[in-house]
Design an enzyme around this catalytic site. Structure first.
Site, PDB file in Angstrom:
ATOM      1  N   PHE A 115      29.935  92.377  99.413  1.00 20.55           N
ATOM      2  CA  PHE A 115      30.520  91.650 100.554  1.00 20.55           C
ATOM      3  C   PHE A 115      30.520  90.137 100.282  1.00 20.55           C
ATOM      4  CE2 PHE A 115      28.678  89.813 104.681  1.00 20.55           C
ATOM      5  CZ  PHE A 115      29.904  89.389 105.167  1.00 20.55           C
TER       6      PHE A 115
ATOM      7  N   VAL B 287      22.297  94.260  86.204  1.00 22.81           N
ATOM      8  CA  VAL B 287      21.720  92.981  85.760  1.00 22.81           C
ATOM      9  C   VAL B 287      20.227  93.081  85.420  1.00 22.81           C
ATOM     10  CG1 VAL B 287      23.436  91.544  86.928  1.00 22.81           C
ATOM     11  CG2 VAL B 287      21.285  92.087  88.098  1.00 22.81           C
TER      12      VAL B 287
ATOM     13  N   LYS C 259      13.604  96.195  91.322  1.00 20.12           N
ATOM     14  CA  LYS C 259      13.967  95.828  89.941  1.00 20.12           C
ATOM     15  C   LYS C 259      15.006  94.711  89.908  1.00 20.12           C
ATOM     16  CE  LYS C 259      14.425  98.943  86.670  1.00 20.12           C
ATOM     17  NZ  LYS C 259      14.880 100.181  85.989  1.00 20.12           N
TER      18      LYS C 259
ATOM     19  N   ALA D 275      20.413  83.862  95.844  1.00 16.21           N
ATOM     20  CA  ALA D 275      20.641  84.316  97.220  1.00 16.21           C
ATOM     21  C   ALA D 275      19.355  84.980  97.704  1.00 16.21           C
ATOM     22  CB  ALA D 275      21.805  85.301  97.268  1.00 16.21           C
TER      23      ALA D 275
ATOM     24  N   TYR E  17      12.255  95.136  99.618  1.00 16.08           N
ATOM     25  CA  TYR E  17      13.269  94.064  99.666  1.00 16.08           C
ATOM     26  C   TYR E  17      12.594  92.699  99.848  1.00 16.08           C
ATOM     27  CZ  TYR E  17      17.496  91.602 101.369  1.00 16.08           C
ATOM     28  OH  TYR E  17      18.555  90.732 101.556  1.00 16.08           O
TER      29      TYR E  17
ATOM     30  N   ARG F 181      24.246  98.342 108.487  1.00 21.26           N
ATOM     31  CA  ARG F 181      23.843  97.133 109.208  1.00 21.26           C
ATOM     32  C   ARG F 181      24.459  97.143 110.602  1.00 21.26           C
ATOM     33  NH1 ARG F 181      24.226  92.598 104.422  1.00 21.26           N
ATOM     34  NH2 ARG F 181      25.777  94.013 103.521  1.00 21.26           N
TER      35      ARG F 181
HETATM   36  P1  NAD Z   1      26.236  93.915  99.195  1.00 19.69           P
HETATM   37  O1  NAD Z   1      25.433  95.149  99.094  1.00 19.69           O
HETATM   38  O2  NAD Z   1      27.615  94.018  99.771  1.00 19.69           O
HETATM   39  O3  NAD Z   1      26.359  93.200  97.793  1.00 19.69           O
HETATM   40  C1  NAD Z   1      25.367  93.252  96.809  1.00 19.69           C
HETATM   41  C2  NAD Z   1      26.046  93.549  95.472  1.00 19.69           C
HETATM   42  O4  NAD Z   1      25.053  93.553  94.421  1.00 19.69           O
HETATM   43  C3  NAD Z   1      26.727  94.918  95.446  1.00 19.69           C
HETATM   44  O5  NAD Z   1      28.058  94.789  94.992  1.00 19.69           O
HETATM   45  C4  NAD Z   1      25.864  95.730  94.484  1.00 19.69           C
HETATM   46  O6  NAD Z   1      26.587  96.738  93.814  1.00 19.69           O
HETATM   47  C5  NAD Z   1      25.349  94.638  93.555  1.00 19.69           C
HETATM   48  N1  NAD Z   1      24.112  95.011  92.845  1.00 19.69           N
HETATM   49  C6  NAD Z   1      22.954  95.469  93.379  1.00 19.69           C
HETATM   50  N2  NAD Z   1      22.054  95.717  92.409  1.00 19.69           N
HETATM   51  C7  NAD Z   1      22.650  95.392  91.228  1.00 19.69           C
HETATM   52  C8  NAD Z   1      22.237  95.423  89.876  1.00 19.69           C
HETATM   53  N3  NAD Z   1      21.019  95.848  89.507  1.00 19.69           N
HETATM   54  N4  NAD Z   1      23.114  95.010  88.917  1.00 19.69           N
HETATM   55  C9  NAD Z   1      24.357  94.578  89.248  1.00 19.69           C
HETATM   56  N5  NAD Z   1      24.801  94.524  90.528  1.00 19.69           N
HETATM   57  C10 NAD Z   1      23.960  94.934  91.505  1.00 19.69           C
HETATM   58  O7  NAD Z   1      25.368  92.877 100.067  1.00 19.69           O
HETATM   59  P2  NAD Z   1      25.697  91.380 100.553  1.00 19.69           P
HETATM   60  O8  NAD Z   1      25.530  91.340 102.024  1.00 19.69           O
HETATM   61  O9  NAD Z   1      26.952  90.897  99.956  1.00 19.69           O
HETATM   62  O10 NAD Z   1      24.467  90.594  99.930  1.00 19.69           O
HETATM   63  C11 NAD Z   1      24.596  89.747  98.805  1.00 19.69           C
HETATM   64  C12 NAD Z   1      23.300  88.988  98.573  1.00 19.69           C
HETATM   65  O11 NAD Z   1      22.986  88.181  99.710  1.00 19.69           O
HETATM   66  C13 NAD Z   1      22.073  89.904  98.337  1.00 19.69           C
HETATM   67  O12 NAD Z   1      21.259  89.326  97.347  1.00 19.69           O
HETATM   68  C14 NAD Z   1      21.372  89.881  99.673  1.00 19.69           C
HETATM   69  O13 NAD Z   1      19.995  90.099  99.525  1.00 19.69           O
HETATM   70  C15 NAD Z   1      21.685  88.477 100.171  1.00 19.69           C
HETATM   71  N6  NAD Z   1      21.612  88.401 101.632  1.00 19.69           N
HETATM   72  C16 NAD Z   1      22.632  88.842 102.433  1.00 19.69           C
HETATM   73  C17 NAD Z   1      22.516  88.766 103.818  1.00 19.69           C
HETATM   74  C18 NAD Z   1      23.627  89.193 104.737  1.00 19.69           C
HETATM   75  O14 NAD Z   1      23.448  89.078 105.951  1.00 19.69           O
HETATM   76  N7  NAD Z   1      24.771  89.639 104.286  1.00 19.69           N
HETATM   77  C19 NAD Z   1      21.349  88.254 104.389  1.00 19.69           C
HETATM   78  C20 NAD Z   1      20.316  87.839 103.558  1.00 19.69           C
HETATM   79  C21 NAD Z   1      20.462  87.901 102.184  1.00 19.69           C
HETATM   80  N1  UDP Z   2      20.248  97.927 114.760  1.00 21.40           N
HETATM   81  C1  UDP Z   2      20.558  98.723 115.852  1.00 21.40           C
HETATM   82  N2  UDP Z   2      21.444  99.741 115.677  1.00 21.40           N
HETATM   83  C2  UDP Z   2      22.036 100.011 114.479  1.00 21.40           C
HETATM   84  C3  UDP Z   2      21.728  99.195 113.369  1.00 21.40           C
HETATM   85  C4  UDP Z   2      20.827  98.175 113.542  1.00 21.40           C
HETATM   86  O1  UDP Z   2      20.063  98.503 116.965  1.00 21.40           O
HETATM   87  O2  UDP Z   2      22.833 100.967 114.414  1.00 21.40           O
HETATM   88  C5  UDP Z   2      19.281  96.826 114.936  1.00 21.40           C
HETATM   89  C6  UDP Z   2      18.154  96.799 113.919  1.00 21.40           C
HETATM   90  O3  UDP Z   2      17.092  97.629 114.318  1.00 21.40           O
HETATM   91  C7  UDP Z   2      17.796  95.336 113.920  1.00 21.40           C
HETATM   92  C8  UDP Z   2      19.125  94.634 114.148  1.00 21.40           C
HETATM   93  O4  UDP Z   2      19.982  95.616 114.720  1.00 21.40           O
HETATM   94  O5  UDP Z   2      16.920  95.042 114.990  1.00 21.40           O
HETATM   95  C9  UDP Z   2      19.752  94.084 112.865  1.00 21.40           C
HETATM   96  O6  UDP Z   2      19.746  95.119 111.912  1.00 21.40           O
HETATM   97  P1  UDP Z   2      20.463  95.041 110.506  1.00 21.40           P
HETATM   98  O7  UDP Z   2      20.245  96.356 109.845  1.00 21.40           O
HETATM   99  O8  UDP Z   2      21.864  94.580 110.659  1.00 21.40           O
HETATM  100  O9  UDP Z   2      19.729  93.879 109.691  1.00 21.40           O
HETATM  101  P2  UDP Z   2      18.271  93.204 109.670  1.00 21.40           P
HETATM  102  O10 UDP Z   2      18.447  91.950 110.434  1.00 21.40           O
HETATM  103  O11 UDP Z   2      17.270  94.120 110.322  1.00 21.40           O
HETATM  104  O12 UDP Z   2      18.015  93.006 108.233  1.00 21.40           O
END
Ligand code: NAD
Ligand code: UDP
Length: 310
Positions: free
Chosen positions: A12, A58, A92, A115, A146, A187
């Site tokens: 994403f 990776v 990992k 990130a 995580y 999510r």
């Molecule tokens: P996502 O799952 O859509 O994207 C993560 C990508 O990483 C995926 O395409 C997955 O295939 C790839 N990936 C995972 N493990 C891998 C590996 N070992 N080798 C190669 N590719 C790998 O999630 P996202 O929401 O786009 O999150 C991206 C980053 O941002 C993550 O590091 C996540 O922890 C961080 N992040 C996102 C949010 C959010 O709200 N979206 C919040 C906090 C942190």
């Molecule tokens: N949540 C919920 N219903 C769902 C999915 C999530 O009520 O179907 C709640 C979850 O318990 C948390 C909040 O929504 O309190 C955000 O959850 P999410 O999985 O999006 O991410 P988090 O912030 O917990 O990493």
């Protein structure tokens, strides 16, 4: 010629970052093993000569010929449902994957961007969360895979900065949403939107009094760009401080989709944080950054994306 490497490029956020970097005229090498990503997120880039995709885990050694200026390390499962399904891969990629990505940046004398996540604060005892709060994480609970992987990744990033002089950045991302989230990633945003669009029950965990603060992806990517170009090595929160209870959030999505869905109560997941809101004082002063997209506007765009997919 400026070259960026993006790990997690088919995810994403990684795919939106890739679009931004290409718009800034970078050459982009995207690396992803597709564990939670989707090639559909980058298929519009087929034929773009400044973009190259490598399907690779990776956590295995990264070898790339030629110069690299920036390494953006986003690879990691990010949804609680995903990382509970893949706890070992999550640990990992946060540890070995971050080590490899840092090694690549060191080798290429590239700037490195991690990130990280608000999840480093765990179930926070300080509210809102400032960067100097050390957090309240349960290392042995189900979310530990995580949270601890990301805390390790931050520690490793600072060690490479201090020991090897790698020019590093760390962003702590708070809940971010937008088009290209996976419909079934579990999510709250895709769940509630898909359920509402299908007029199915909306699955509220607990009584919905827990809070989150939702940031639209365009605002986040702008924050990434600014942070990469600032000279600051400690973590910086990027998120939208507009805090809602999950109940309020469910009601908003039901209203915006004009849905007849009702609420269905489910148990709260173990260690689900009770509150979460970023203090963005540092991002404001250091990056002159703050979110611009309102929740309604961001949700309208996200709902439009999901409408074609449910
Ligand atoms: P996502 O799952 O859509 O994207 C993560 C990508 O990483 C995926 O395409 C997955 O295939 C790839 N990936 C995972 N493990 C891998 C590996 N070992 N080798 C190669 N590719 C790998 O999630 P996202 O929401 O786009 O999150 C991206 C980053 O941002 C993550 O590091 C996540 O922890 C961080 N992040 C996102 C949010 C959010 O709200 N979206 C919040 C906090 C942190
Ligand atoms: N949540 C919920 N219903 C769902 C999915 C999530 O009520 O179907 C709640 C979850 O318990 C948390 C909040 O929504 O309190 C955000 O959850 P999410 O999985 O999006 O991410 P988090 O912030 O917990 O990493």
């Amino acid at each position: 010629m400026i070259t960026s490497v993006v790990t997690g490029a088919a995810g994403f956020l990684g795919s939106h970052l890739t679009d931004r970097l290409l718009a800034e005229n970078h050459h982009v090498i995207g690396i992803d093993n597709l564990i939670t990503g989707n090639v559909a997120n980058i298929e519009h880039l087929a034929g773009q000569e400044r973009f190259k995709f490598i399907k690779q885990d990776v956590t295995t050694h990264l070898f790339l010929p030629g110069p690299v200026d920036f390494v953006w390390h986003l690879a990691s499962p990010a949804s609680p449902v995903d990382y509970l399904e893949y706890p070992i891969q999550t640990l990992k990629v946060g540890s070995l994957g971050t080590h490899n990505a840092l090694g690549l940046a060191r080798e290429k004398k590239a700037r490195f961007f991690l990130a990280s996540t608000s999840e480093c604060y765990g179930d926070p005892l300080v509210h809102p969360q400032r960067e100097d709060y050390w957090g309240n994480v349960n290392p042995v609970g189900p979310r530990g895979c995580y949270d601890e992987a990301k805390r390790f990744a931050e520690a490793m990033t600072m060690a490479y900065h201090r020991t090897h002089g790698v020019d590093t950045r760390i962003v702590r991302i708070f809940n971010t949403y937008g088009p290209r989230m996976r419909l079934r990633d579990g999510r709250v945003v895709p769940n509630f939107i898909a359920q509402s669009l299908r007029h199915e029950p909306v699955t509220l965990h607990g009584d919905g009094s827990q809070t989150r603060s939702f940031c639209y992806m365009d605002d986040l990517i702008e924050g990434f760009w600014r942070l990469m170009h600032a000279n600051y090595h400690l973590p910086v929160n990027i998120g939208n401080p507009n805090e809602l209870t999950i109940l309020q959030f469910a009601e908003k999505i039901i209203a915006l989709t004009g849905s007849s869905s009702r609420l269905e109560h489910h148990p709260r997941p173990v260690d689900d944080p009770k509150v979460r809101r970023p203090d963005i004082t540092l991002a404001r002063s250091l990056l002159n950054w703050e979110p611009r997209v309102s929740l309604e506007e961001g949700l309208e765009r996200t709902i439009a994306f999901f409408k074609n997919r449910v």
